[in-house]
Scaffold this motif. Structure first.
Motif, PDB file in Angstrom:
ATOM      1  N   ARG A   1       0.834  -1.207   0.000  1.00 23.69           N
ATOM      2  CA  ARG A   1       0.000   0.000   0.000  1.00 23.69           C
ATOM      3  C   ARG A   1       0.871   1.260   0.000  1.00 23.69           C
ATOM      4  O   ARG A   1       0.558   2.235  -0.679  1.00 23.69           O
ATOM      5  CB  ARG A   1      -0.919  -0.012   1.226  1.00 23.69           C
ATOM      6  N   TYR A   2       1.985   1.211   0.746  1.00 25.74           N
ATOM      7  CA  TYR A   2       2.872   2.379   0.776  1.00 25.74           C
ATOM      8  C   TYR A   2       3.516   2.590  -0.592  1.00 25.74           C
ATOM      9  O   TYR A   2       3.576   3.707  -1.095  1.00 25.74           O
ATOM     10  CB  TYR A   2       3.964   2.218   1.836  1.00 25.74           C
TER      11      TYR A   2
ATOM     12  N   LEU B   1       1.436   4.385  -3.188  1.00 24.04           N
ATOM     13  CA  LEU B   1       1.019   5.776  -2.983  1.00 24.04           C
ATOM     14  C   LEU B   1       1.492   6.658  -4.133  1.00 24.04           C
ATOM     15  O   LEU B   1       2.604   6.488  -4.637  1.00 24.04           O
ATOM     16  CB  LEU B   1       1.598   6.310  -1.667  1.00 24.04           C
TER      17      LEU B   1
ATOM     18  N   ALA C   1       1.259  12.107  -2.510  1.00 23.93           N
ATOM     19  CA  ALA C   1       0.559  11.684  -1.293  1.00 23.93           C
ATOM     20  C   ALA C   1       1.051  12.510  -0.107  1.00 23.93           C
ATOM     21  O   ALA C   1       2.256  12.749   0.039  1.00 23.93           O
ATOM     22  CB  ALA C   1       0.785  10.201  -1.037  1.00 23.93           C
TER      23      ALA C   1
ATOM     24  N   GLU D   1       1.141  13.046   6.097  1.00 19.11           N
ATOM     25  CA  GLU D   1       0.368  12.397   7.152  1.00 19.11           C
ATOM     26  C   GLU D   1      -0.001  10.961   6.783  1.00 19.11           C
ATOM     27  O   GLU D   1       0.099  10.050   7.606  1.00 19.11           O
ATOM     28  CB  GLU D   1      -0.922  13.200   7.438  1.00 19.11           C
ATOM     29  N   GLU D   2      -0.425  10.762   5.523  1.00 16.17           N
ATOM     30  CA  GLU D   2      -0.812   9.417   5.089  1.00 16.17           C
ATOM     31  C   GLU D   2       0.401   8.493   5.044  1.00 16.17           C
ATOM     32  O   GLU D   2       0.346   7.332   5.475  1.00 16.17           O
ATOM     33  CB  GLU D   2      -1.484   9.474   3.717  1.00 16.17           C
ATOM     34  N   ARG D   3       1.515   9.007   4.520  1.00 13.24           N
ATOM     35  CA  ARG D   3       2.730   8.202   4.459  1.00 13.24           C
ATOM     36  C   ARG D   3       3.201   7.809   5.864  1.00 13.24           C
ATOM     37  O   ARG D   3       3.589   6.667   6.109  1.00 13.24           O
ATOM     38  CB  ARG D   3       3.829   8.989   3.742  1.00 13.24           C
TER      39      ARG D   3
ATOM     40  N   ARG E   1       1.387   7.604   8.580  1.00  9.53           N
ATOM     41  CA  ARG E   1       0.434   6.677   9.201  1.00  9.53           C
ATOM     42  C   ARG E   1       0.679   5.241   8.735  1.00  9.53           C
ATOM     43  O   ARG E   1       0.750   4.321   9.561  1.00  9.53           O
ATOM     44  CB  ARG E   1      -0.998   7.095   8.851  1.00  9.53           C
ATOM     45  N   ILE E   2       0.843   5.037   7.430  1.00 11.21           N
ATOM     46  CA  ILE E   2       1.066   3.683   6.915  1.00 11.21           C
ATOM     47  C   ILE E   2       2.410   3.139   7.389  1.00 11.21           C
ATOM     48  O   ILE E   2       2.529   1.971   7.777  1.00 11.21           O
ATOM     49  CB  ILE E   2       0.990   3.674   5.375  1.00 11.21           C
TER      50      ILE E   2
ATOM     51  N   HIS F   1      10.159   5.679   2.239  1.00 12.01           N
ATOM     52  CA  HIS F   1       9.733   6.619   3.272  1.00 12.01           C
ATOM     53  C   HIS F   1      10.905   7.492   3.724  1.00 12.01           C
ATOM     54  O   HIS F   1      10.754   8.714   3.901  1.00 12.01           O
ATOM     55  CB  HIS F   1       9.141   5.872   4.461  1.00 12.01           C
TER      56      HIS F   1
END
Length: 405
Positions: free
Chosen positions: A338-339, A342, A346, A349-351, A353-354, A394
Motif C-alpha cells: 500500500r505504501y 502511494l 501523497a 500524514e498518510e505516508r 500513518r502507513i 519513506h
C-alpha cells in the motif's frame, strides 16, 4: 410446504430488483468499496436473509424455518470458501481493484441462473427417484475428501484456477488483448476486434461458479427438500457475496483452517443424505427393496453441528499460533504494498500513518517461530525486498521534505 404462485412471483421479482439495484448503483460505477461501505451492505444482506427466516417461521412454522437457516448457513459458508478461488482468479488476471465489483456481480448472476436450474432438476429427480440421495451423498463425500486433501497438501492449484485450460483455449482461438480498458469487454487491437481481459476473467469466474454448484446444491438438498427453501437459501447466500468479498478480503488469508471445517460439514451432510436414502430405500439390492431402519439426523442437529464447526474453525484460525503468524505476515505485506502504491503527491500524514502501522506489525515478527516464517512466507527474499523498499521510500521522502524546507 404449500407455496403459492404469487409467493414465487414476488420472491423472484424481489431478487431481480436487488440485482438491478446492485448493478445500477454500485457495479456500474467502478470504484473500490471501503470497509465502512462493504460492512454496511453486508449487514443489510445478512439482515434480509435472517428476516426472511422469520417470515418462514411465521408463515410455515419452526421446522421449515430451521431448515431454511441450516441451508442458508451452509451455503454462505461454502460461498466464503469460494471467495478464496475468486481471489486467485482476480490475482491471475490482475483485475483492477475498481473493476472487481462488476466481475463478481457477473459471476453471481451466472451462478444464480445455473444453480436455479440445478435446483429444479434436482427436485424433480428426488421426487421421481429416492435413490438420488445416494448419488448426492457420494458427490459430497468425494468433495469433502478432495477439500481435505488440498488442505493437507497446501495445494491451491492457483495457476489452474486462473489461466485454466478453457481460458488458454479461448486465447488461442480468439483475438485477445492484455490491457484493461475500464469495464469494456471488447476493444480494437491492431485494427481488429479483440476480447479484453475483463471478458476473460468473467468467463473464468462464471465457469468456476458452475463447478461450485455441483457440490453446493447436493449439500443443501441434504438439509431440506423444499424447493422454495433451497432456492431462497441459495439466493440470499449469493446476494451478499460481492460485498462480503471486499469486507473480508484481508481476513480470508487468516482463515487457514476453513477448508478443514468445510470438509467436515460436507462429510456430515453426506452421511445425513445416505442415512435418509436408506430410510427411504427402494433399491431392490439393498434390504430387498425395503426401507432400512436407521437413525436419521434431524435438521436441528445439522444446524447445531454446522454452526459449531464453523465457530471452532474460525476461532482456531484466528487465535492459533499459525493464524496469528499469518495475520502479521499478510498485514506487513499489505501495508508495504500500500505504501509503494502511494502517488508521488501523497501527503506526509498518510505516508507517516502507513509507515507507523507497518512498523507496529513488524514489531510482532520476532515472536513468530522460524519454522512458521519459512512455511508461511512463500518467497523470503521477495518479502525482505518489499519491506526494505517501503522503508527506503519513506526515508527518501523524509529526506526530500527536509531539504525542501
Amino acid at each position: 410446504m404449500a407455496v403459492s404462485g404469487l409467493t414465487w412471483v414476488l420472491t423472484t421479482l424481489f431478487v431481480v430488483g436487488m440485482l438491478l439495484f446492485d448493478f445500477i448503483f454500485h457495479a456500474r460505477k467502478p470504484h473500490t468499496p471501503g470497509l465502512k461501505e462493504s460492512a454496511a451492505w453486508s449487514a443489510l444482506y445478512v439482515t434480509i436473509a435472517l428476516s426472511f427466516g422469520l417470515f418462514v417461521l411465521w408463515h410455515w412454522g419452526p421446522n421449515f424455518a430451521t431448515q431454511y437457516y441450516a441451508g442458508y448457513v451452509t451455503e454462505l459458508s461454502l460461498s466464503v470458501d469460494n471467495l478464496f478461488v475468486f481471489l486467485i482468479i482476480m490475482a491471475s488476471f490482475k483485475v483492477p481493484r475498481e473493476s472487481q465489483q462488476e466481475v463478481l456481480l457477473f459471476g453471481i448472476v451466472v451462478s444464480l441462473i445455473f444453480r436455479s436450474a440445478l435446483i429444479f432438476v434436482g427436485a424433480a429427480a428426488i421426487n421421481a427417484f429416492a435413490w438420488v440421495f445416494y448419488i448426492f451423498g457420494l458427490i459430497l463425500l468425494i468433495t469433502a475428501g478432495s477439500t481435505l486433501k488440498e488442505a493437507l497438501s497446501g495445494d491451491d492449484d492457483e495457476e489452474e484456477s486462473g489461466e485454466n485450460f478453457f481460458i488458454r483455449a479461448v486465447r488461442r482461438v480468439f483475438h485477445t488483448s492484455d490491457q484493461y480498458e475500464g469495464n469494456k469487454l471488447f476493444t480494437q487491437l491492431d485494427g481488429r476486434r479483440a476480447m479484453t481481459p475483463m471478458l476473460l476473467v468473467m468467463i473464468a469466474i462464471g465457469g468456476t461458479d458452475v463447478l461450485f454448484a455441483l457440490d453446493s446444491i447436493p449439500a443443501i438438498f441434504g438439509l431440506t427438500q423444499e424447493v422454495y427453501l433451497v432456492f431462497t437459501a441459495v439466493v440470499f447466500s449469493l446476494m451478499g457475496l460481492k460485498q462480503l468479498f471486499f469486507l473480508i478480503d484481508g481476513l480470508l488469508d487468516r482463515l487457514i483452517y476453513l477448508s478443514y471445517g468445510l470438509s467436515a460439514i460436507l462429510a456430515f451432510i453426506a452421511v445425513k443424505l445416505v442415512l435418509h436414502a436408506l430410510h427411504e430405500n427402494n433399491l431392490p439390492f439393498i434390504n430387498a427393496g425395503e426401507p432400512v431402519p436407521v437413525l436419521e439426523i434431524t435438521t436441528q442437529m445439522s444446524l447445531v453441528f454446522i454452526l459449531g464447526v464453523l465457530a471452532v474453525t474460525v476461532l482456531f484460525s484466528l487465535y492459533s499460533p499459525r493464524g496469528r503468524a499469518m495475520a502479521i505476515i499478510r498485514a506487513t505485506e499489505d501495508l508495504a504494498e500500500r505504501y509503494l502504491a502511494l502517488p508521488a503527491d501523497a501527503p506526509l500524514e498518510e505516508r507517516t500513518r502507513i509507515n507507523r502501522q507497518l512498523g507496529q506489525k513488524l514489531g510482532g515478527m520476532p515472536r513468530i517461530p522460524d519454522h512458521l516464517k519459512s512455511e508461511l512466507i512463500e518467497n523470503e527474499q521477495h518479502y525482505r525486498d518489499l519491506i526494505h523498499r517501503a522503508h527506503g521510500e519513506h526515508q527518501d521522502f523524509l529526506s526530500r521534505a527536509t531539504e525542501s524546507r
